[in-house]
Design a protein around this motif. Sequence first.
Motif: not given
Length: 322
Positions: A12-14, A274-275, A277-288
């Motif tokens: 869905v869009p945000t 989404a900004p 929340n407990e986990l944000e997209v920037k955390d996915l970047l760090a994982e990758a």
Amino acid sequence: MQITFLGTSSGVPTRIRNVSGVALRLPQRAEFWLFDCGEGTQHQILRSDLKISQLTRIFITHMHGDHIFGLMGLLASCGLAGNAQRIDIYGPPDLEDYLKACRRYSQTHFSYPVKVHTVRPGVIFEDEEFTVSCALLKHRVPAFGYRVAEKDRPGHFDAERAAAIGIPPGPIYGRLKRGEVIVLPDGRQIHGAELCGPTQVGRKLAYCTDTIYCDAAVELARDVDVLIHEATFAHQDAELAYQRLHSTSTMAAQVALAAQVRQLIMTHFSPRYAPGNELEVKDLLAEARSIFPNTELASDFWTYEISRRELIELSGVGISCQ
């Protein structure tokens, strides 16, 4: 070659991310190709610096709504604007039936040619500049990843040097630039490659969504300059990824690492990150990046330029460099 992200959300869009859509701009041809067309994609195009009149090809990965619900509206608008030329659409089985049903029940008639190509794994398009191929990925419905490969070009032809050694201008220059060997009226044999700079290596792009980690994605992305790969979930939500056959950030990075790509760009993020929340997209970047450091996050309207590389011949061995 320029990549413009028109939608980077999954499902869905945000407020800050639309659903899937990626444009590949080809300035040398004054055209762009579209990969997926979620709802609202035509609005995203209008908000970008892309020109709808330059749209010539659309590649659809699969039949889920967040990847196709904007397609009929876009095609109808192209016709109403009166500036559309032929548009070729590539996608899985059922895509043509879907568009036929949309046209029938909405009583929409295109004023320009639209050709739907049902794809199978392998080469699906080729001309003098590009080859496009696809592979079947691993998702809940048939889903295809796409690879765009630009063909290598001869290096810059040194016309001044050619004139200096007595080669008259004319069609012969074109033959020399193509690397041909010619014989001059005075008997001299000229190798075109000796008058050209380093070969310009064709740029390569792979687009893989929606899919869980699979060998097909690795092979499709082998040695590309840019891999656009979905990263719907964070690593800690891997169980959800397996249930829904989507990728985590770490899966995307593992594909990039195994395929030895130069740049990974992640997209198709779940709204749960989404900004705020407990986990944000920037955390996915760090994982990758812990697996594949050369990773970036896509955002709507971000444009990425795929630069050319040159092939330098050294002792008979081709070495590519930036």
